[in-house]
Scaffold this active site. Structure first.
Site, PDB file in Angstrom:
ATOM      1  N   ASP A   1       0.845  -1.189   0.000  1.00 37.57           N
ATOM      2  CA  ASP A   1       0.000   0.000   0.000  1.00 37.57           C
ATOM      3  C   ASP A   1       0.885   1.245   0.000  1.00 37.57           C
ATOM      4  O   ASP A   1       2.059   1.184   0.396  1.00 37.57           O
ATOM      5  CB  ASP A   1      -0.887  -0.041   1.256  1.00 37.57           C
ATOM      6  CG  ASP A   1      -1.639   1.248   1.493  1.00 37.57           C
ATOM      7  OD1 ASP A   1      -2.362   1.680   0.579  1.00 37.57           O
ATOM      8  OD2 ASP A   1      -1.486   1.817   2.589  1.00 37.57           O
TER       9      ASP A   1
ATOM     10  N   ASP B   1      -0.134   5.161   0.952  1.00 37.47           N
ATOM     11  CA  ASP B   1      -0.296   6.122   2.052  1.00 37.47           C
ATOM     12  C   ASP B   1      -0.409   5.398   3.394  1.00 37.47           C
ATOM     13  O   ASP B   1      -1.246   4.515   3.581  1.00 37.47           O
ATOM     14  CB  ASP B   1      -1.531   6.983   1.801  1.00 37.47           C
ATOM     15  CG  ASP B   1      -1.380   7.822   0.546  1.00 37.47           C
ATOM     16  OD1 ASP B   1      -0.582   8.765   0.556  1.00 37.47           O
ATOM     17  OD2 ASP B   1      -2.049   7.511  -0.463  1.00 37.47           O
TER      18      ASP B   1
ATOM     19  N   GLY C   1      -5.258   3.213  -3.223  1.00 37.82           N
ATOM     20  CA  GLY C   1      -6.557   3.782  -3.529  1.00 37.82           C
ATOM     21  C   GLY C   1      -6.452   4.936  -4.496  1.00 37.82           C
ATOM     22  O   GLY C   1      -7.454   5.402  -5.031  1.00 37.82           O
TER      23      GLY C   1
ATOM     24  N   LYS D   1      -8.579  -4.863  -3.189  1.00 37.71           N
ATOM     25  CA  LYS D   1      -7.170  -5.097  -3.496  1.00 37.71           C
ATOM     26  C   LYS D   1      -6.838  -6.592  -3.538  1.00 37.71           C
ATOM     27  O   LYS D   1      -5.917  -7.000  -4.246  1.00 37.71           O
ATOM     28  CB  LYS D   1      -6.280  -4.390  -2.476  1.00 37.71           C
ATOM     29  CG  LYS D   1      -6.290  -2.866  -2.577  1.00 37.71           C
ATOM     30  CD  LYS D   1      -5.291  -2.248  -1.612  1.00 37.71           C
ATOM     31  CE  LYS D   1      -5.323  -0.729  -1.640  1.00 37.71           C
ATOM     32  NZ  LYS D   1      -4.331  -0.133  -0.713  1.00 37.71           N
TER      33      LYS D   1
ATOM     34  N   ASP E   1      -2.086  -0.818   5.973  1.00 31.99           N
ATOM     35  CA  ASP E   1      -2.369  -0.170   7.255  1.00 31.99           C
ATOM     36  C   ASP E   1      -3.835   0.142   7.495  1.00 31.99           C
ATOM     37  O   ASP E   1      -4.212   0.469   8.616  1.00 31.99           O
ATOM     38  CB  ASP E   1      -1.572   1.144   7.352  1.00 31.99           C
ATOM     39  CG  ASP E   1      -2.159   2.233   6.468  1.00 31.99           C
ATOM     40  OD1 ASP E   1      -2.317   1.988   5.244  1.00 31.99           O
ATOM     41  OD2 ASP E   1      -2.457   3.323   6.985  1.00 31.99           O
TER      42      ASP E   1
ATOM     43  N   ASN F   1      -9.003  -0.648   3.706  1.00 30.60           N
ATOM     44  CA  ASN F   1      -8.989  -0.990   2.282  1.00 30.60           C
ATOM     45  C   ASN F   1      -7.860  -1.958   1.925  1.00 30.60           C
ATOM     46  O   ASN F   1      -7.766  -2.409   0.780  1.00 30.60           O
ATOM     47  CB  ASN F   1      -8.909   0.268   1.412  1.00 30.60           C
ATOM     48  CG  ASN F   1      -7.699   1.130   1.709  1.00 30.60           C
ATOM     49  OD1 ASN F   1      -7.155   1.121   2.808  1.00 30.60           O
ATOM     50  ND2 ASN F   1      -7.264   1.890   0.721  1.00 30.60           N
TER      51      ASN F   1
END
Length: 268
Positions: free
Chosen positions: A9, A11, A44, A197, A220, A223
């Protein structure tokens, strides 16, 4: 166990709070690539908001892939070409645009590398999202939108307390026909029902002939749950939501403490 693919991921995971990739994280990823491991950035963000990090990590190659919009599109990393897509149509947009006004929240729609909003009082969170992801922001009233458009995702966005209250008024059948996930206190993301995902990682793994036991996924937030559940090795960041930590096999350090590097170095 021999890891062949690592999905990361952006962010809160790959990026620190200054939205940078620290030298130890970069070094660990370069080391993994030298071992022949596929690195997949799974975000995302739209593709345009991932590109600079693909370039920084030298992942912008024909043999590399990335995931945008929480899994609605899988791209070739060199040019953004779609390997897989699962989109929302204009009727979906009309439904949620009307619903957002009814329950009192702002909404914007992502059409590949553009953000559209029909809110005359554009949300500051929409402006922030456009700025962070380098995505052009376009104000367009509903009756002026092209009804042939398709969208990678829709987002209800607002101050956390307003959004939290509004979510309680979303009809139950919306959850039966769409994937709705809160990716931050001020974002509720709306995607096609099959999109997450995890399904995107599976599509890449199938394409490359890699079994799930040879996949590591690091994230984290909510999502990231689907890909962490799918992976043979699911890693939660030290700054992750508790729901992510609860299902992970390993909890690493935070994104301010080079957690991605620690996880890669541990399992490689």
């Amino acid at each position: 166990m021999s890891i062949k693919l690592i999905a990361i991921d952006l962010d809160g995971t790959l990026l620190n709070e200054s939205h940078q990739i620290t030298p130890p994280v970069k070094q660990a990823i370069h080391y993994a690539r030298k071992q022949g491991i596929h690195i997949v950035l799974a975000s995302g963000r739209p593709f345009i908001g991932i590109q600079r990090y693909l370039q920084e990590l030298e992942l912008n190659e024909t043999s590399s892939y990335c995931i945008s919009n929480n899994g609605s599109v899988v791209h070739q990393a060199n040019d953004g070409e779609h390997l897989l897509e699962n989109l929302l149509d204009f009727e979906d947009y009309l439904f949620f645009e009307s619903l957002s006004r009814e329950i009192g929240v702002h909404l914007h729609a992502l059409e590949f590398n553009k953000i559209y909003t029909a809110n005359r009082d554009i949300s500051p969170y929409t402006v922030r999202e456009a700025f962070l992801t380098d995505t052009p922001l376009i104000y367009c009233p509903v009756n002026e939108m092209d009804n042939e458009m398709h969208f990678t995702k829709l987002m209800m966005i607002d101050h956390p307390n307003i959004l939290s209250d509004a979510i309680n008024f979303i009809p139950v059948d919306a959850y039966e026909h769409y994937t709705l996930m809160q990716s931050s206190p001020y974002f509720l993301e709306i995607l096609s029902k099959e999109v997450n995902k995890g399904t995107a990682i599976k599509a890449i793994a199938d394409h490359l002939g890699i079994t799930r036991d040879k996949i590591m996924c690091i994230g984290d937030h909510n999502n990231d749950l689907a890909m962490i559940e799918f992976a043979g090795v699911g890693v939660a960041m030290g700054n992750a939501e508790q729901s992510v930590k609860d299902i992970a096999q390993f909890i690493t350090a935070t994104n301010e403490q080079d957690g991605v590097a620690i996880a890669i170095n541990k399992f490689l």
